[in-house]
Design a protein around this motif. Structure first.
Motif, PDB file in Angstrom:
ATOM      1  N   GLY A  51     -26.402 -13.592   4.421  1.00  0.00           N
ATOM      2  CA  GLY A  51     -26.717 -12.711   3.773  1.00  0.00           C
ATOM      3  C   GLY A  51     -27.637 -11.617   4.295  1.00  0.00           C
ATOM      4  N   ALA A  52     -28.098 -10.453   4.186  1.00  0.00           N
ATOM      5  CA  ALA A  52     -28.562  -9.709   4.008  1.00  0.00           C
ATOM      6  C   ALA A  52     -29.594  -8.832   2.688  1.00  0.00           C
ATOM      7  CB  ALA A  52     -29.247  -8.269   5.564  1.00  0.00           C
ATOM      8  N   THR A  53     -30.645  -8.964   2.617  1.00  0.00           N
ATOM      9  CA  THR A  53     -31.290  -8.343   1.908  1.00  0.00           C
ATOM     10  C   THR A  53     -32.166  -6.772   1.999  1.00  0.00           C
ATOM     11  OG1 THR A  53     -33.758  -9.109   2.077  1.00  0.00           O
ATOM     12  CG2 THR A  53     -32.182 -10.352   0.622  1.00  0.00           C
ATOM     13  N   ASP A  54     -32.964  -5.772   1.591  1.00  0.00           N
ATOM     14  CA  ASP A  54     -33.134  -4.554   1.550  1.00  0.00           C
ATOM     15  C   ASP A  54     -34.697  -4.609   1.836  1.00  0.00           C
ATOM     16  OD1 ASP A  54     -33.351  -4.430  -0.345  1.00  0.00           O
ATOM     17  OD2 ASP A  54     -33.207  -2.465  -1.455  1.00  0.00           O
ATOM     18  N   THR A 101     -32.270 -22.021  -3.817  1.00  0.00           N
ATOM     19  CA  THR A 101     -32.852 -20.911  -4.124  1.00  0.00           C
ATOM     20  C   THR A 101     -33.509 -20.649  -2.646  1.00  0.00           C
ATOM     21  OG1 THR A 101     -34.685 -22.707  -5.346  1.00  0.00           O
ATOM     22  CG2 THR A 101     -32.590 -21.253  -6.820  1.00  0.00           C
ATOM     23  N   THR A 102     -34.738 -19.776  -2.703  1.00  0.00           N
ATOM     24  CA  THR A 102     -35.617 -19.619  -1.252  1.00  0.00           C
ATOM     25  C   THR A 102     -37.009 -20.314  -1.593  1.00  0.00           C
ATOM     26  OG1 THR A 102     -36.777 -17.874  -2.778  1.00  0.00           O
ATOM     27  CG2 THR A 102     -34.938 -17.289  -0.749  1.00  0.00           C
ATOM     28  N   ARG A 103     -36.888 -20.459  -2.504  1.00  0.00           N
ATOM     29  CA  ARG A 103     -38.271 -21.681  -3.304  1.00  0.00           C
ATOM     30  C   ARG A 103     -37.946 -22.043  -4.746  1.00  0.00           C
ATOM     31  NH1 ARG A 103     -43.234 -18.050  -5.719  1.00  0.00           N
ATOM     32  NH2 ARG A 103     -41.394 -15.744  -5.263  1.00  0.00           N
ATOM     33  N   ASP A 104     -39.074 -22.966  -5.276  1.00  0.00           N
ATOM     34  CA  ASP A 104     -38.782 -23.506  -6.395  1.00  0.00           C
ATOM     35  C   ASP A 104     -38.196 -22.705  -7.416  1.00  0.00           C
ATOM     36  OD1 ASP A 104     -38.863 -24.845  -9.250  1.00  0.00           O
ATOM     37  OD2 ASP A 104     -41.201 -25.242  -8.896  1.00  0.00           O
ATOM     38  N   ARG A 162     -32.922 -20.505   3.089  1.00  0.00           N
ATOM     39  CA  ARG A 162     -33.694 -20.182   4.021  1.00  0.00           C
ATOM     40  C   ARG A 162     -33.593 -18.401   5.175  1.00  0.00           C
ATOM     41  NH1 ARG A 162     -32.002 -25.673   5.070  1.00  0.00           N
ATOM     42  NH2 ARG A 162     -33.856 -26.676   4.818  1.00  0.00           N
ATOM     43  N   PHE A 163     -34.763 -17.860   5.136  1.00  0.00           N
ATOM     44  CA  PHE A 163     -34.854 -16.413   5.912  1.00  0.00           C
ATOM     45  C   PHE A 163     -34.809 -16.664   6.672  1.00  0.00           C
ATOM     46  CE2 PHE A 163     -34.749 -14.552   1.369  1.00  0.00           C
ATOM     47  CZ  PHE A 163     -34.704 -13.289   1.616  1.00  0.00           C
ATOM     48  N   LEU A 164     -33.970 -15.915   7.686  1.00  0.00           N
ATOM     49  CA  LEU A 164     -34.203 -16.159   8.893  1.00  0.00           C
ATOM     50  C   LEU A 164     -34.780 -14.493   9.407  1.00  0.00           C
ATOM     51  CD1 LEU A 164     -30.987 -17.299   9.653  1.00  0.00           C
ATOM     52  CD2 LEU A 164     -32.691 -18.573   9.410  1.00  0.00           C
ATOM     53  N   GLY A 165     -35.804 -14.203   9.537  1.00  0.00           N
ATOM     54  CA  GLY A 165     -37.121 -12.759   9.531  1.00  0.00           C
ATOM     55  C   GLY A 165     -37.257 -12.776   8.361  1.00  0.00           C
ATOM     56  N   ARG A 167     -35.032 -10.249   6.382  1.00  0.00           N
ATOM     57  CA  ARG A 167     -34.151  -9.830   5.495  1.00  0.00           C
ATOM     58  C   ARG A 167     -32.792 -10.988   5.500  1.00  0.00           C
ATOM     59  NH1 ARG A 167     -33.443  -3.154   7.085  1.00  0.00           N
ATOM     60  NH2 ARG A 167     -35.327  -2.112   6.500  1.00  0.00           N
ATOM     61  N   LEU A 168     -32.473 -11.273   6.901  1.00  0.00           N
ATOM     62  CA  LEU A 168     -31.339 -11.603   6.332  1.00  0.00           C
ATOM     63  C   LEU A 168     -31.494 -13.493   6.656  1.00  0.00           C
ATOM     64  CD1 LEU A 168     -29.807 -11.829  10.499  1.00  0.00           C
ATOM     65  CD2 LEU A 168     -29.125 -11.055   8.353  1.00  0.00           C
ATOM     66  N   PHE A 169     -30.551 -14.243   5.468  1.00  0.00           N
ATOM     67  CA  PHE A 169     -30.737 -15.199   4.818  1.00  0.00           C
ATOM     68  C   PHE A 169     -30.060 -16.491   5.165  1.00  0.00           C
ATOM     69  CE2 PHE A 169     -28.930 -12.638   1.481  1.00  0.00           C
ATOM     70  CZ  PHE A 169     -28.064 -13.534   1.111  1.00  0.00           C
ATOM     71  N   ARG A 170     -29.618 -16.974   4.934  1.00  0.00           N
ATOM     72  CA  ARG A 170     -28.634 -18.350   4.994  1.00  0.00           C
ATOM     73  C   ARG A 170     -28.649 -19.671   3.912  1.00  0.00           C
ATOM     74  NH1 ARG A 170     -27.060 -21.728  10.359  1.00  0.00           N
ATOM     75  NH2 ARG A 170     -25.978 -23.046   8.552  1.00  0.00           N
ATOM     76  N   THR A 171     -27.861 -20.544   4.060  1.00  0.00           N
ATOM     77  CA  THR A 171     -27.635 -21.513   3.303  1.00  0.00           C
ATOM     78  C   THR A 171     -25.975 -22.071   3.167  1.00  0.00           C
ATOM     79  OG1 THR A 171     -27.523 -23.222   1.238  1.00  0.00           O
ATOM     80  CG2 THR A 171     -27.145 -21.220   0.507  1.00  0.00           C
TER      81      THR A 171
END
Length: 248
Positions: A51-54, A101-104, A162-165, A167-171
């Protein structure tokens, strides 16, 4: 599957890089497949969520299976025999539960938020069907979570988003071989300053297909007839095995 995933990732990339109007959604997410097909020899499956965030923020992904009843029993010795001496039946127990999650999660959420959104197995809300003391409910609740964890149906250790850059993330979402069938929900949350600022829900179906599905449907629809046939087939197999061994 790879072509579909590549196309969706490209679409998410374009969405992340495109100029955003003021009314644009702050969170967009999807999964690589909305169907997990259980066939003969099924050993589990992985689904990619992306996905992506703003803008900046932490992402929480929750995967929940269909809710139902679960009974937890405690055994004890009675007159020298081990038997069930106490039980608690819970409602609204998800057949499967996983979090990433992205972190703890404790570093960017409060206990109140975790309880409200049910972030983590410790925050899951189970309803006991009969009045019990809080201590008893907590004891049996912990036993239920341990049992589901041992079966691989509750994932107590959060996966990594994990963020790819920027805005982009994936798991990756792992579904074990014993995953129950039904309609699942994949919830994605964007958290900023300790609050959920956006959320999105995506359905995902786990279903049996092929001969295994047909047999399961017959067993469910015609349980008595299926049981009789199973006994006859087993008896016939034993009779034939006896003849073969006698000849040998």
């Amino acid at each position: 599957m790879p072509a579909r995933l590549a196309l969706l990732l490209f679409a998410a990339l374009m969405l992340a890089l495109a100029p955003r109007p003021a009314a644009a959604d702050p969170l967009t997410a999807d999964v690589s497949s909305h169907l997990i097909a259980i066939t003969t020899g099924f050993t589990g499956s992985d689904v990619v969520l992306f996905g992506a965030t703003d803008g900046p923020g932490d992402v929480v992904v929750l995967v929940r299976g269909p809710e139902g009843l679960a009974t937890v029993r405690r055994k004890g010795r009675v007159a020298g025999f081990w038997m069930n001496v106490q039980s608690v039946r819970f409602e609204r127990v998800p057949a499967y539960y996983a979090i990433a999650t992205t972190r703890d999660i404790e570093t960017f959420t409060s206990p109140t938020l975790r309880l409200r959104e049910q972030f983590g197995t410790s925050a899951l809300r189970f309803d006991a069907r009969r009045e019990r003391s809080p201590e008893t409910i907590e004891l049996f609740r912990d036993a239920l979570v341990r049992s589901k964890t041992d079966e691989g149906l509750f994932v107590t250790e959060a996966g990594q988003v994990r963020f790819l850059g920027e805005r982009l993330f994936r798991t990756n979402i792992r579904f074990p071989a014993n995953v129950p069938t039904g309609t699942y929900t994949v919830d994605v949350f964007l958290v900023r300053d300790g609050e959920v600022v956006a959320a999105q829900a995506t359905p995902l179906v786990v279903s049996k297909i092929g001969v295994g599905a047909d047999m399961a449907d017959i067993a469910h629809r015609y349980a008595a007839i299926y049981g009789i046939i199973a006994v006859l087939v087993a008896g016939m197999a034993g009779w034939l095995a006896g003849i073969i061994f006698r000849r040998n």
